[in-house]
Enzyme design. Structure first.
Site, mmCIF file in Angstrom:
data_model
loop_
_atom_site.group_PDB
_atom_site.id
_atom_site.type_symbol
_atom_site.label_atom_id
_atom_site.label_comp_id
_atom_site.label_asym_id
_atom_site.label_seq_id
_atom_site.Cartn_x
_atom_site.Cartn_y
_atom_site.Cartn_z
ATOM 1 N N THR A 167 0.823 -1.223 0.000
ATOM 2 C CA THR A 167 0.000 0.000 0.000
ATOM 3 C C THR A 167 0.849 1.262 0.000
ATOM 4 O OG1 THR A 167 -2.007 -0.940 0.900
ATOM 5 C CG2 THR A 167 -1.592 1.368 1.425
ATOM 6 N N THR A 201 4.798 11.160 7.633
ATOM 7 C CA THR A 201 5.040 11.107 9.077
ATOM 8 C C THR A 201 6.432 11.609 9.433
ATOM 9 O OG1 THR A 201 5.439 9.510 10.852
ATOM 10 C CG2 THR A 201 5.634 8.664 8.656
ATOM 11 N N ASP A 202 6.594 12.069 10.668
ATOM 12 C CA ASP A 202 7.924 12.467 11.154
ATOM 13 C C ASP A 202 8.836 11.251 11.354
ATOM 14 O OD1 ASP A 202 6.668 11.380 13.405
ATOM 15 O OD2 ASP A 202 7.167 13.030 14.754
ATOM 16 N N GLU A 203 8.247 10.040 11.352
ATOM 17 C CA GLU A 203 9.053 8.846 11.659
ATOM 18 C C GLU A 203 10.095 8.554 10.578
ATOM 19 O OE1 GLU A 203 6.860 5.594 13.379
ATOM 20 O OE2 GLU A 203 5.299 6.959 14.094
ATOM 21 N N TYR A 217 7.425 0.260 8.776
ATOM 22 C CA TYR A 217 6.434 1.316 8.509
ATOM 23 C C TYR A 217 7.121 2.590 8.026
ATOM 24 C CZ TYR A 217 3.473 5.373 9.577
ATOM 25 O OH TYR A 217 2.804 6.566 9.501
ATOM 26 N N LYS A 219 7.016 4.541 4.341
ATOM 27 C CA LYS A 219 6.569 5.927 4.164
ATOM 28 C C LYS A 219 7.698 6.765 3.539
ATOM 29 C CE LYS A 219 3.188 7.651 5.249
ATOM 30 N NZ LYS A 219 1.872 7.796 4.543
HETATM 31 P P1 NAD Z 1 -5.378 4.627 9.697
HETATM 32 O O1 NAD Z 1 -4.645 3.329 9.711
HETATM 33 O O2 NAD Z 1 -6.313 4.972 10.792
HETATM 34 O O3 NAD Z 1 -6.197 4.767 8.324
HETATM 35 C C1 NAD Z 1 -5.692 4.385 7.078
HETATM 36 C C2 NAD Z 1 -6.865 4.293 6.109
HETATM 37 O O4 NAD Z 1 -6.346 3.922 4.825
HETATM 38 C C3 NAD Z 1 -7.899 3.228 6.484
HETATM 39 O O5 NAD Z 1 -9.198 3.748 6.329
HETATM 40 C C4 NAD Z 1 -7.641 2.103 5.478
HETATM 41 O O6 NAD Z 1 -8.810 1.356 5.176
HETATM 42 C C5 NAD Z 1 -7.138 2.888 4.280
HETATM 43 N N1 NAD Z 1 -6.297 2.074 3.392
HETATM 44 C C6 NAD Z 1 -5.292 1.223 3.740
HETATM 45 N N2 NAD Z 1 -4.757 0.664 2.644
HETATM 46 C C7 NAD Z 1 -5.424 1.175 1.573
HETATM 47 C C8 NAD Z 1 -5.318 0.994 0.168
HETATM 48 N N3 NAD Z 1 -4.410 0.158 -0.366
HETATM 49 N N4 NAD Z 1 -6.140 1.686 -0.638
HETATM 50 C C9 NAD Z 1 -7.084 2.532 -0.118
HETATM 51 N N5 NAD Z 1 -7.238 2.722 1.210
HETATM 52 C C10 NAD Z 1 -6.414 2.065 2.045
HETATM 53 O O7 NAD Z 1 -4.233 5.729 9.559
HETATM 54 P P2 NAD Z 1 -4.192 7.230 10.074
HETATM 55 O O8 NAD Z 1 -3.641 7.246 11.440
HETATM 56 O O9 NAD Z 1 -5.492 7.882 9.787
HETATM 57 O O10 NAD Z 1 -3.065 7.824 9.112
HETATM 58 C C11 NAD Z 1 -3.405 8.423 7.852
HETATM 59 C C12 NAD Z 1 -2.132 8.878 7.163
HETATM 60 O O11 NAD Z 1 -1.445 9.806 7.996
HETATM 61 C C13 NAD Z 1 -1.139 7.734 6.903
HETATM 62 O O12 NAD Z 1 -0.561 7.952 5.640
HETATM 63 C C14 NAD Z 1 -0.093 7.882 8.004
HETATM 64 O O13 NAD Z 1 1.161 7.419 7.580
HETATM 65 C C15 NAD Z 1 -0.102 9.380 8.204
HETATM 66 N N6 NAD Z 1 0.270 9.834 9.556
HETATM 67 C C16 NAD Z 1 -0.338 9.310 10.655
HETATM 68 C C17 NAD Z 1 -0.007 9.785 11.929
HETATM 69 C C18 NAD Z 1 -0.679 9.263 13.190
HETATM 70 O O14 NAD Z 1 -0.269 9.636 14.289
HETATM 71 N N7 NAD Z 1 -1.726 8.458 13.090
HETATM 72 C C19 NAD Z 1 0.970 10.783 12.064
HETATM 73 C C20 NAD Z 1 1.574 11.294 10.903
HETATM 74 C C21 NAD Z 1 1.216 10.812 9.660
HETATM 75 P P1 TYD Z 2 1.921 4.434 18.741
HETATM 76 O O1 TYD Z 2 0.626 5.046 19.171
HETATM 77 O O2 TYD Z 2 1.922 3.030 18.235
HETATM 78 O O3 TYD Z 2 2.581 5.442 17.698
HETATM 79 P P2 TYD Z 2 4.083 5.409 17.029
HETATM 80 O O4 TYD Z 2 4.707 4.099 17.252
HETATM 81 O O5 TYD Z 2 3.753 5.662 15.589
HETATM 82 O O6 TYD Z 2 4.821 6.540 17.675
HETATM 83 O O7 TYD Z 2 2.914 4.488 19.973
HETATM 84 C C1 TYD Z 2 3.237 5.726 20.605
HETATM 85 C C2 TYD Z 2 4.302 5.430 21.631
HETATM 86 O O8 TYD Z 2 3.733 4.630 22.667
HETATM 87 C C3 TYD Z 2 5.469 4.636 21.072
HETATM 88 O O9 TYD Z 2 6.668 5.082 21.691
HETATM 89 C C4 TYD Z 2 5.168 3.203 21.489
HETATM 90 C C5 TYD Z 2 4.434 3.381 22.803
HETATM 91 N N1 TYD Z 2 3.422 2.339 23.119
HETATM 92 C C6 TYD Z 2 3.432 1.736 24.374
HETATM 93 O O10 TYD Z 2 4.271 2.041 25.247
HETATM 94 N N2 TYD Z 2 2.482 0.779 24.637
HETATM 95 C C7 TYD Z 2 1.555 0.401 23.724
HETATM 96 O O11 TYD Z 2 0.732 -0.504 24.008
HETATM 97 C C8 TYD Z 2 1.552 1.046 22.436
HETATM 98 C C9 TYD Z 2 0.537 0.669 21.390
HETATM 99 C C10 TYD Z 2 2.500 2.019 22.179
#
Ligand code: NAD
Ligand code: TYD
Length: 352
Positions: free
Chosen positions: A99, A133-135, A159, A163
């Site tokens: 994806t 993402t910042d990651e 992951y 990205k």
């Molecule tokens: P999420 O996992 O909640 O949602 C992802 C969505 O994408 C889901 O609805 C899923 O069904 C859809 N999806 C997955 N594969 C697909 C495909 N092949 N085609 C069409 N749809 C597909 O993720 P999120 O937390 O809402 O993150 C959204 C975006 O923001 C991602 O690109 C993620 O890398 C980025 N992002 C997330 C965070 C965070 O803290 N959650 C921070 C920075 C950036």
């Molecule tokens: P997460 O929400 O998975 O975001 P990301 O890994 O993208 O930063 O996790 C946030 C932080 O919390 C990360 O340092 C991992 C930690 N974490 C726990 O300590 N326990 C947990 O059960 C989960 C899911 C995450």
């Protein structure tokens, strides 16, 4: 005009679509595969709204994506679709490559074909905004400066590597094919509709269910937390005012160690929904095995988006966490639905 949003049934995408339409934005075509993370319940309030067209499908399905461009002639694409959970990428990286890398590539190809055939006026308006993402920048030492847009990419998990690859493809489509792209790299989001595999909704859910609150390793890993509504307003600002081909970091100025974040959530819960035995929810915290390759610290330098796009977060850390806990307390049915079925298999595997 319409905009094409991908991944708009997930956490951030759904918040973006809801905010966009509430603010009177153009109609949205929402392409989402509905993986475990996509949930139509997030979009329930849009039922019967003609400004929202939902299409279940894969960003990697070239024929489908080309057809959507031809039918809807969007003036912008906002690409949220991704596999987004680090722990899942450690167990099963393949879907992340499919994806995040191949899917983004196919979407770019279709966007490029569509863009090339536009007239000059429409070309001027078209944007491809890639949400990242910042990651991708890797992990910081305690005294390192926060990530700026020129920080070297050093992704450490499958992951973040996937990205990072997608970000490079987006960049290349601008330089090689002149596709008008924008990329945003945001810190950790929290807020309504976040799937309870991520730290904040997991802690709230487990606390209320009387379960352990799992802290990986020593709990001293630092994340910069941003309220999801602020991420959505930042994306709107970049879409409107961002310079083509540029990257914008987005963050909340809210660096916290995980242990402090969990304690803060417990304190809010203690106030809003005290435990029946009078003890704090913090008594449920348990230290568990660390995540392999766990990044120690993320921090964002958000000066560029502030200077060029005039964006700043509206929520303070305190107001954002409080609002979020209140949302989960008022929407327990939502959590109940998403934690049935396959969610249990994930929890059993991850926290075994
Ligand atoms: P999420 O996992 O909640 O949602 C992802 C969505 O994408 C889901 O609805 C899923 O069904 C859809 N999806 C997955 N594969 C697909 C495909 N092949 N085609 C069409 N749809 C597909 O993720 P999120 O937390 O809402 O993150 C959204 C975006 O923001 C991602 O690109 C993620 O890398 C980025 N992002 C997330 C965070 C965070 O803290 N959650 C921070 C920075 C950036
Ligand atoms: P997460 O929400 O998975 O975001 P990301 O890994 O993208 O930063 O996790 C946030 C932080 O919390 C990360 O340092 C991992 C930690 N974490 C726990 O300590 N326990 C947990 O059960 C989960 C899911 C995450």
């Amino acid at each position: 005009m319409t905009i094409l949003v991908t991944g708009g049934a997930g956490f951030i995408g759904a918040n973006f679509v809801l905010d966009w339409l509430k603010a009177g934005g153009e109609p949205v075509v929402n392409l989402d595969k509905l993986t475990y993370a996509g949930n139509m319940e997030n979009l329930a309030s849009l039922k019967g709204n003609n400004a929202h067209t939902f299409v279940q499908g894969d960003i990697g399905d070239a024929g489908l994506v080309e057809k959507l461009f031809a039918e809807h002639a969007p003036r912008a694409v906002i690409n949220f679709a991704a596999e987004s959970h680090v722990d899942r990428s450690i167990h099963a990286p393949e879907d992340f490559i499919q994806t995040n890398v191949v899917g983004t590539f196919r979407l770019l190809q279709a966007a490029r074909g569509y863009f090339d055939a536009l007239g000059d006026a429409d070309k001027q308006k078209f944007r491809f905004l890639h949400v990242s993402t910042d990651e991708v920048y890797g992990s910081l030492e305690p005294t390192d400066p926060a990530f700026s847009e020129t920080k070297r990419y050093e992704p450490n998990s499958p992951y973040s590597a996937s990205k990072a690859a997608s970000d490079h493809l987006v960049r290349a489509y601008h330089h090689t094919y002149k596709l008008p792209v924008l990329t945003t790299n945001c810190s950790n989001n929290y807020g309504p509709y976040q799937f309870p595999e991520k730290l904040i909704p997991l802690v709230i859910h487990n606390a209320l269910a009387g379960k352990d609150l799992p802290i990986y390793g020593d709990g001293q890993q630092i994340r910069d937390w941003l309220y999801v509504g602020d991420h959505c307003s930042a994306i709107r600002a970049v879409l409107e005012r961002g310079r083509l081909g540029e990257v914008y970091n987005i963050g909340g100025n809210n660096e916290r160690a995980n242990l402090d974040t969990v304690k803060t959530l417990c304190a809010i819960l203690d106030r809003l929904r005290p435990r029946k035995d009078g003890k704090s929810y913090a008594a449920q915290m348990v230290f568990v095995k660390d995540r392999p390759g766990h990044d120690r610290r993320y921090a964002i330098d958000a000066r560029k988006i502030a200077a060029e796009c005039g964006w700043r977060p509206a929520e303070t850390p305190d107001s954002g966490f409080e609002k979020t806990v209140a949302w989960y307390l008022n929407n327990e049915a939502w959590t109940k639905h998403v934690t049935s079925g396959d969610y249990r298999n994930w929890v059993a595997k991850q926290y075994a």
